[in-house]
Design a protein around this motif. Structure first.
Motif, PDB file in Angstrom:
ATOM      1  N   ASP A  39      13.047  16.963   0.938  1.00 39.00           N
ATOM      2  CA  ASP A  39      11.679  16.989   0.933  1.00 39.00           C
ATOM      3  C   ASP A  39      10.746  17.629   1.496  1.00 39.00           C
ATOM      4  OD1 ASP A  39       9.037  15.612   1.235  1.00 39.00           O
ATOM      5  OD2 ASP A  39       9.897  13.395   0.976  1.00 39.00           O
ATOM      6  N   ASP A 116       7.586   9.526  11.660  1.00 42.30           N
ATOM      7  CA  ASP A 116       6.957   9.368  10.247  1.00 42.30           C
ATOM      8  C   ASP A 116       7.146   7.750  10.133  1.00 42.30           C
ATOM      9  OD1 ASP A 116       5.913   9.487   7.677  1.00 42.30           O
ATOM     10  OD2 ASP A 116       7.961   9.486   6.995  1.00 42.30           O
ATOM     11  N   THR A 165       5.816   3.431   6.440  1.00 51.53           N
ATOM     12  CA  THR A 165       4.357   4.182   5.806  1.00 51.53           C
ATOM     13  C   THR A 165       3.861   3.890   4.405  1.00 51.53           C
ATOM     14  OG1 THR A 165       6.154   5.666   4.726  1.00 51.53           O
ATOM     15  CG2 THR A 165       5.387   6.216   7.041  1.00 51.53           C
ATOM     16  N   ARG A 169       0.197   2.300   3.645  1.00 52.51           N
ATOM     17  CA  ARG A 169      -0.570   3.031   2.428  1.00 52.51           C
ATOM     18  C   ARG A 169      -1.087   1.997   1.449  1.00 52.51           C
ATOM     19  NH1 ARG A 169       3.398   8.322   2.191  1.00 52.51           N
ATOM     20  NH2 ARG A 169       3.240   8.707   4.376  1.00 52.51           N
ATOM     21  N   ASN A 219       3.579   8.820  -2.592  1.00 51.93           N
ATOM     22  CA  ASN A 219       4.301  10.039  -1.723  1.00 51.93           C
ATOM     23  C   ASN A 219       4.364  11.263  -2.714  1.00 51.93           C
ATOM     24  OD1 ASN A 219       6.511   9.253  -2.930  1.00 51.93           O
ATOM     25  ND2 ASN A 219       7.688   9.770  -1.153  1.00 51.93           N
ATOM     26  N   ASP A 245       0.255  13.457   0.474  1.00 52.44           N
ATOM     27  CA  ASP A 245       1.073  14.506   0.619  1.00 52.44           C
ATOM     28  C   ASP A 245       0.619  15.859   0.113  1.00 52.44           C
ATOM     29  OD1 ASP A 245       3.124  13.347   2.615  1.00 52.44           O
ATOM     30  OD2 ASP A 245       4.011  12.353   0.573  1.00 52.44           O
ATOM     31  N   GLN A 265      -0.731  15.137   5.373  1.00 53.33           N
ATOM     32  CA  GLN A 265      -0.271  14.628   6.675  1.00 53.33           C
ATOM     33  C   GLN A 265      -0.011  16.035   7.383  1.00 53.33           C
ATOM     34  OE1 GLN A 265       2.182  10.797   6.800  1.00 53.33           O
ATOM     35  NE2 GLN A 265       2.813  11.903   4.843  1.00 53.33           N
TER      36      GLN A 265
HETATM   37  O1  T6T Z   1       5.176  10.774   2.498  1.00 51.38           O
HETATM   38  C1  T6T Z   1       6.020  11.267   3.151  1.00 51.38           C
HETATM   39  C2  T6T Z   1       6.337  10.562   4.554  1.00 51.38           C
HETATM   40  O2  T6T Z   1       5.443  10.029   5.083  1.00 51.38           O
HETATM   41  C3  T6T Z   1       7.000   9.038   3.888  1.00 51.38           C
HETATM   42  O3  T6T Z   1       7.260   8.345   4.899  1.00 51.38           O
HETATM   43  C4  T6T Z   1       7.993   9.347   2.670  1.00 51.38           C
HETATM   44  O4  T6T Z   1       7.675  10.207   1.624  1.00 51.38           O
HETATM   45  C5  T6T Z   1       7.470  11.342   2.127  1.00 51.38           C
HETATM   46  O5  T6T Z   1       8.178  12.150   2.645  1.00 51.38           O
HETATM   47  C6  T6T Z   1       6.746  12.491   1.136  1.00 51.38           C
HETATM   48  O6  T6T Z   1       7.937  12.500   0.109  1.00 51.38           O
END
Ligand code: T6T
Length: 315
Positions: A39, A116, A165, A169, A219, A245, A265
């Motif tokens: 990712d 994160d 996360t 959101r 995401n 993202d 982010q």
């Molecule tokens: O959005 C980010 C991250 O903040 C989330 O926890 C998981 O997905 C991502 O890594 C983006 O793919």
């Protein structure tokens, strides 16, 4: 879990340890385990952490799950438990299921930094570093409402329940959308971080709700799937998309008007600050329990602004 040499993560240079370390960093080591190895969000975080570890004279390794799955990430975490590095930076893929493994690592003396994502148990981690994801969800809701002329139906598509996360959101998004009486929020769908699933979910949502006017993609992978699904349905631009993202494919979709707004982010800042906090902890200095990193809403209007450039993720 195979530990990936960092050159493979696309950081430019590999290598661990550097010359610039503080007095207490000799022999110290940090391992980073991300949510998903491939990712771009986590690649960006990893490269920044690697550079900072090198600057501080700490050896550094990184690994990550092949997919967003507790059963894939747990063995990686448990192998860190056996290796006992001085510090662990971890993005747990679930708020509860990995806590016992992390507790054990912590009790064996490894300092843990949550990067994160986080876990519910407050005893885990000397520091937690992330975006304010509730706020990011609110920003997404306001941006989407504006794009939709404040009317119509919207849906959230996200990863999985039990992810700190993306749960935050959704919470922020849902709270904020309640302020728009002419927007109806359809129940959230979860794609397990699989773009193909998100693509078919957006198409079945369109079939069931012809008045669908907007989507919030929780995401990166979700956003990619939604972009594909909308293209296949010939609904690009007609159904508005706000996505979290800013990895390269999302930026391409923004420029093509398939996505209208990206809530980007600063994963590099998360990686850098986590290394700094761990090194302070190694040196017996005070650490900050909770650190929020910044976000920016990117549109076609500001995508080329120099101030926005640092928020674009490495591919
Ligand atoms: O959005 C980010 C991250 O903040 C989330 O926890 C998981 O997905 C991502 O890594 C983006 O793919």
């Amino acid at each position: 879990g195979v530990v990936v040499p960092l050159a493979l993560a696309g950081c430019g240079s590999s290598g661990s340890g550097g010359s610039g370390g503080g007095s207490g960093t000799a022999g110290k080591s940090i391992t980073l385990i991300t949510g998903v190895k491939s990712d771009p969000f986590y690649i960006t975080m990893t490269c920044a952490a690697q550079a900072e570890a090198k600057a501080k004279g700490v050896s550094f390794k990184a690994d990550g799950s092949a997919q967003w799955d507790v059963s894939v990430q747990k063995p990686l975490i448990d192998s860190v438990g056996a290796a006992k590095p001085s510090g662990l930076m971890i993005s747990p893929v679930d708020t509860a299921a990995l806590t016992p493994s992390l507790k054990q690592i912590q009790s064996s003396g490894t300092k843990v930094a949550l990067v994160d994502t986080s876990v519910t148990d407050p005893s885990i981690g000397i520091t937690r570093i992330s975006s304010d994801n509730v706020k990011g969800g609110q920003v997404a809701a306001d941006a989407l409402a504006k794009e939709m002329g404040e009317k119509g139906s919207v849906i959230v598509i996200s990863v999985k329940p039990g992810v700190s996360t993306t749960d935050d959101r959704i919470k922020g998004f849902t709270q904020e959308m309640a302020k728009y009486p002419n927007i109806k929020v359809i129940p959230t769908l979860y794609d397990n971080d699989l773009p193909a699933t998100a693509a078919s979910q957006i198409q079945s949502t369109l079939a069931a709700h012809p008045d669908l006017g907007g989507v919030f993609a929780g995401n990166t992978n979700t956003a990619q799937g939604i972009a594909t699904g909308l293209k296949q349905a010939n609904k690009e631009g007609a159904v508005k998309v706000v996505a979290f993202d800013a990895e390269p494919d999302e930026v391409t979709a923004l420029k093509a008007n398939t996505i209208q707004v990206l809530v980007a982010q600063d994963p590099a800042a998360i990686g850098t600050q986590a290394v700094d906090q761990l090194v302070d902890a190694f040196n017996g200095k005070p650490v900050t329990a909770s650190i929020g990193t910044t976000m920016v809403a990117i549109t076609a209007q500001n995508i080329n602004d120099p101030a926005v450039a640092k928020y674009l993720y490495k591919g």
